[in-house]
Every structure is written in structure tokens, then in C-alpha cells.
Motif scaffolding. Structure first.
Motif, PDB file in Angstrom:
ATOM      1  N   LEU A 117      19.730  27.313 -61.997  1.00  0.00           N
ATOM      2  CA  LEU A 117      21.091  27.754 -62.305  1.00  0.00           C
ATOM      3  C   LEU A 117      21.328  29.179 -61.803  1.00  0.00           C
ATOM      4  CD1 LEU A 117      21.531  26.279 -65.906  1.00  0.00           C
ATOM      5  CD2 LEU A 117      22.400  25.362 -63.738  1.00  0.00           C
ATOM      6  N   ASP A 118      20.249  29.929 -61.558  1.00  0.00           N
ATOM      7  CA  ASP A 118      20.355  31.281 -61.002  1.00  0.00           C
ATOM      8  C   ASP A 118      20.702  31.247 -59.519  1.00  0.00           C
ATOM      9  OD1 ASP A 118      19.638  32.372 -63.449  1.00  0.00           O
ATOM     10  OD2 ASP A 118      17.512  32.483 -62.933  1.00  0.00           O
ATOM     11  N   GLY A 119      20.740  30.044 -58.936  1.00  0.00           N
ATOM     12  CA  GLY A 119      20.994  29.877 -57.510  1.00  0.00           C
ATOM     13  C   GLY A 119      19.767  29.307 -56.832  1.00  0.00           C
ATOM     14  N   ILE A 120      19.972  28.756 -55.634  1.00  0.00           N
ATOM     15  CA  ILE A 120      18.870  28.199 -54.859  1.00  0.00           C
ATOM     16  C   ILE A 120      18.966  28.688 -53.414  1.00  0.00           C
ATOM     17  CG2 ILE A 120      18.659  26.127 -56.310  1.00  0.00           C
ATOM     18  CD1 ILE A 120      20.081  24.565 -54.039  1.00  0.00           C
ATOM     19  N   ILE A 121      17.865  28.609 -52.717  1.00  0.00           N
ATOM     20  CA  ILE A 121      17.863  28.919 -51.292  1.00  0.00           C
ATOM     21  C   ILE A 121      18.573  27.749 -50.604  1.00  0.00           C
ATOM     22  CG2 ILE A 121      16.404  29.259 -49.269  1.00  0.00           C
ATOM     23  CD1 ILE A 121      14.385  30.671 -51.163  1.00  0.00           C
ATOM     24  N   PRO A 122      19.530  28.017 -49.714  1.00  0.00           N
ATOM     25  CA  PRO A 122      20.342  26.950 -49.119  1.00  0.00           C
ATOM     26  C   PRO A 122      19.510  25.806 -48.538  1.00  0.00           C
ATOM     27  CG  PRO A 122      21.215  29.080 -48.503  1.00  0.00           C
ATOM     28  CD  PRO A 122      19.923  29.345 -49.233  1.00  0.00           C
ATOM     29  N   GLY A 123      19.920  24.589 -48.896  1.00  0.00           N
ATOM     30  CA  GLY A 123      19.276  23.391 -48.363  1.00  0.00           C
ATOM     31  C   GLY A 123      18.028  22.954 -49.093  1.00  0.00           C
ATOM     32  N   ALA A 124      17.652  23.687 -50.154  1.00  0.00           N
ATOM     33  CA  ALA A 124      16.402  23.381 -50.853  1.00  0.00           C
ATOM     34  C   ALA A 124      16.493  22.094 -51.659  1.00  0.00           C
ATOM     35  CB  ALA A 124      16.013  24.529 -51.777  1.00  0.00           C
ATOM     36  N   LEU A 125      15.382  21.372 -51.672  1.00  0.00           N
ATOM     37  CA  LEU A 125      15.185  20.184 -52.486  1.00  0.00           C
ATOM     38  C   LEU A 125      14.452  20.655 -53.738  1.00  0.00           C
ATOM     39  CD1 LEU A 125      14.900  17.038 -52.748  1.00  0.00           C
ATOM     40  CD2 LEU A 125      12.783  17.266 -51.456  1.00  0.00           C
ATOM     41  N   ASN A 126      14.915  20.253 -54.927  1.00  0.00           N
ATOM     42  CA  ASN A 126      14.277  20.707 -56.169  1.00  0.00           C
ATOM     43  C   ASN A 126      13.437  19.596 -56.788  1.00  0.00           C
ATOM     44  OD1 ASN A 126      15.116  21.042 -59.537  1.00  0.00           O
ATOM     45  ND2 ASN A 126      13.830  22.516 -58.505  1.00  0.00           N
ATOM     46  N   ILE A 127      12.135  19.881 -56.965  1.00  0.00           N
ATOM     47  CA  ILE A 127      11.239  18.996 -57.719  1.00  0.00           C
ATOM     48  C   ILE A 127      10.439  19.913 -58.651  1.00  0.00           C
ATOM     49  CG2 ILE A 127       9.384  17.301 -57.651  1.00  0.00           C
ATOM     50  CD1 ILE A 127      10.171  16.602 -54.794  1.00  0.00           C
ATOM     51  N   ASP A 128      10.687  19.808 -59.943  1.00  0.00           N
ATOM     52  CA  ASP A 128      10.088  20.688 -60.957  1.00  0.00           C
ATOM     53  C   ASP A 128       8.591  20.398 -61.114  1.00  0.00           C
ATOM     54  OD1 ASP A 128       9.357  22.079 -63.238  1.00  0.00           O
ATOM     55  OD2 ASP A 128      10.916  21.215 -64.514  1.00  0.00           O
ATOM     56  N   ILE A 129       7.767  21.397 -60.819  1.00  0.00           N
ATOM     57  CA  ILE A 129       6.308  21.219 -60.920  1.00  0.00           C
ATOM     58  C   ILE A 129       5.871  21.026 -62.371  1.00  0.00           C
ATOM     59  CG2 ILE A 129       5.711  23.668 -61.053  1.00  0.00           C
ATOM     60  CD1 ILE A 129       3.278  22.954 -59.192  1.00  0.00           C
ATOM     61  N   TYR A 130       6.665  21.504 -63.334  1.00  0.00           N
ATOM     62  CA  TYR A 130       6.302  21.344 -64.742  1.00  0.00           C
ATOM     63  C   TYR A 130       6.416  19.895 -65.215  1.00  0.00           C
ATOM     64  CZ  TYR A 130       6.013  26.389 -65.641  1.00  0.00           C
ATOM     65  OH  TYR A 130       5.652  27.711 -65.647  1.00  0.00           O
ATOM     66  N   LYS A 131       6.956  19.020 -64.376  1.00  0.00           N
ATOM     67  CA  LYS A 131       7.049  17.607 -64.762  1.00  0.00           C
ATOM     68  C   LYS A 131       5.713  16.886 -64.611  1.00  0.00           C
ATOM     69  CE  LYS A 131      11.915  16.903 -64.589  1.00  0.00           C
ATOM     70  NZ  LYS A 131      13.047  16.735 -63.722  1.00  0.00           N
ATOM     71  N   GLY A 132       4.674  17.615 -64.206  1.00  0.00           N
ATOM     72  CA  GLY A 132       3.328  17.044 -64.162  1.00  0.00           C
ATOM     73  C   GLY A 132       3.220  15.838 -63.257  1.00  0.00           C
ATOM     74  N   GLN A 133       2.916  14.679 -63.861  1.00  0.00           N
ATOM     75  CA  GLN A 133       2.743  13.453 -63.079  1.00  0.00           C
ATOM     76  C   GLN A 133       4.051  13.072 -62.381  1.00  0.00           C
ATOM     77  OE1 GLN A 133      -0.393  12.227 -62.765  1.00  0.00           O
ATOM     78  NE2 GLN A 133       0.427  10.947 -61.151  1.00  0.00           N
ATOM     79  N   GLY A 134       5.182  13.392 -62.999  1.00  0.00           N
ATOM     80  CA  GLY A 134       6.476  13.122 -62.377  1.00  0.00           C
ATOM     81  C   GLY A 134       6.623  13.892 -61.068  1.00  0.00           C
ATOM     82  N   PHE A 135       6.100  15.115 -61.049  1.00  0.00           N
ATOM     83  CA  PHE A 135       6.108  15.927 -59.829  1.00  0.00           C
ATOM     84  C   PHE A 135       5.286  15.233 -58.748  1.00  0.00           C
ATOM     85  CE2 PHE A 135       3.919  19.161 -57.222  1.00  0.00           C
ATOM     86  CZ  PHE A 135       5.011  19.791 -56.654  1.00  0.00           C
ATOM     87  N   ILE A 136       4.099  14.758 -59.130  1.00  0.00           N
ATOM     88  CA  ILE A 136       3.204  14.070 -58.189  1.00  0.00           C
ATOM     89  C   ILE A 136       3.904  12.845 -57.595  1.00  0.00           C
ATOM     90  CG2 ILE A 136       0.999  12.843 -57.915  1.00  0.00           C
ATOM     91  CD1 ILE A 136       0.467  15.753 -58.577  1.00  0.00           C
ATOM     92  N   TYR A 137       4.534  12.042 -58.465  1.00  0.00           N
ATOM     93  CA  TYR A 137       5.226  10.830 -57.996  1.00  0.00           C
ATOM     94  C   TYR A 137       6.333  11.174 -57.004  1.00  0.00           C
ATOM     95  CZ  TYR A 137       2.953   8.177 -61.776  1.00  0.00           C
ATOM     96  OH  TYR A 137       2.040   7.583 -62.606  1.00  0.00           O
ATOM     97  N   GLN A 138       7.147  12.189 -57.339  1.00  0.00           N
ATOM     98  CA  GLN A 138       8.265  12.545 -56.462  1.00  0.00           C
ATOM     99  C   GLN A 138       7.775  13.120 -55.134  1.00  0.00           C
ATOM    100  OE1 GLN A 138      10.740  14.632 -59.690  1.00  0.00           O
ATOM    101  NE2 GLN A 138      12.256  13.906 -58.229  1.00  0.00           N
TER     102      GLN A 138
END
Length: 103
Positions: A30-51
Motif C-alpha cells: 500500500l506504500d507503493g510498488i516499483i512499476p510493473g512488479a508482481l507481488n508474491i508475499d514470502i510470508y505465505k510460506g508454502q503458498g509462496f513456494i506454490y506461486q
């Protein structure tokens, strides 16, 4: 590979095979992103691995988080999963002086 901001951004812009990957939480984005970035939250653990496992391993990944620690960890995980080219933004988004877009 750890890169300082200027090298990370210049290399990403010149790379036709680049994917910018933001591993921060949704709230942090919500603080902003670098243009064009894809977001996958590393704190999602196994969900991060799957994505991440669904991503194209032939691409070059320019990874960042808030300060550079989680993105370094993400690069390490991705390398173990068979991603040959990952580049960590040293200092992360908190020290970013490049373009930002609202999420």
C-alpha cells in the motif's frame, strides 16, 4: 546476486527477459510498488513456494522487499527451485529512490 539500487534498476530496464518480483506483504504494498512488479508475499510460506513454482524459470527475476532481507531469502529459495538468475535489491523498498506507482 545482491545489487545496489542503480545497478539493479539499470539492469532490469535493459533486460528483455526481466520480471520484477515484490515479496512484501499486501499491507506493505500500500506504500507503493516499483512499476510493473508482481507481488508474491514470502510470508505465505508454502503458498509462496506454490506461486513461485508456477513462474517461468527461464526469466530473470529482480526481487525486492522492504529492506533486502526477505528478498535475499526469496532469491535463495528460488535458486534452490531451479531459477538460474535472481537479483536482490540491496536496501529494499525503504531505500528506493526510483519510480513508484500506487497499488
Amino acid at each position: 546476486m545482491n545489487l545496489i539500487q542503480e545497478d539493479w534498476w539499470a539492469q532490469a530496464q535493459a533486460d528483455d527477459n526481466a520480471v520484477i518480483l515484490d515479496v512484501r506483504t499486501e499491507e506493505e504494498c500500500l506504500d507503493g510498488i516499483i512499476p510493473g512488479a508482481l507481488n508474491i508475499d514470502i510470508y505465505k510460506g508454502q503458498g509462496f513456494i506454490y506461486q513461485v513454482d508456477e513462474l517461468d524459470k527461464s526469466k530473470n527475476y529482480y526481487v525486492y522487499c522492504k529492506a533486502g532481507g526477505r528478498s535475499a531469502q526469496a532469491c535463495h529459495i528460488m535458486n534452490q527451485m531451479g531459477f538460474a538468475h535472481t537479483y536482490n535489491l540491496m536496501g529494499g523498498f525503504s531505500e528506493w529512490e526510483g519510480p513508484i506507482e500506487e497499488k
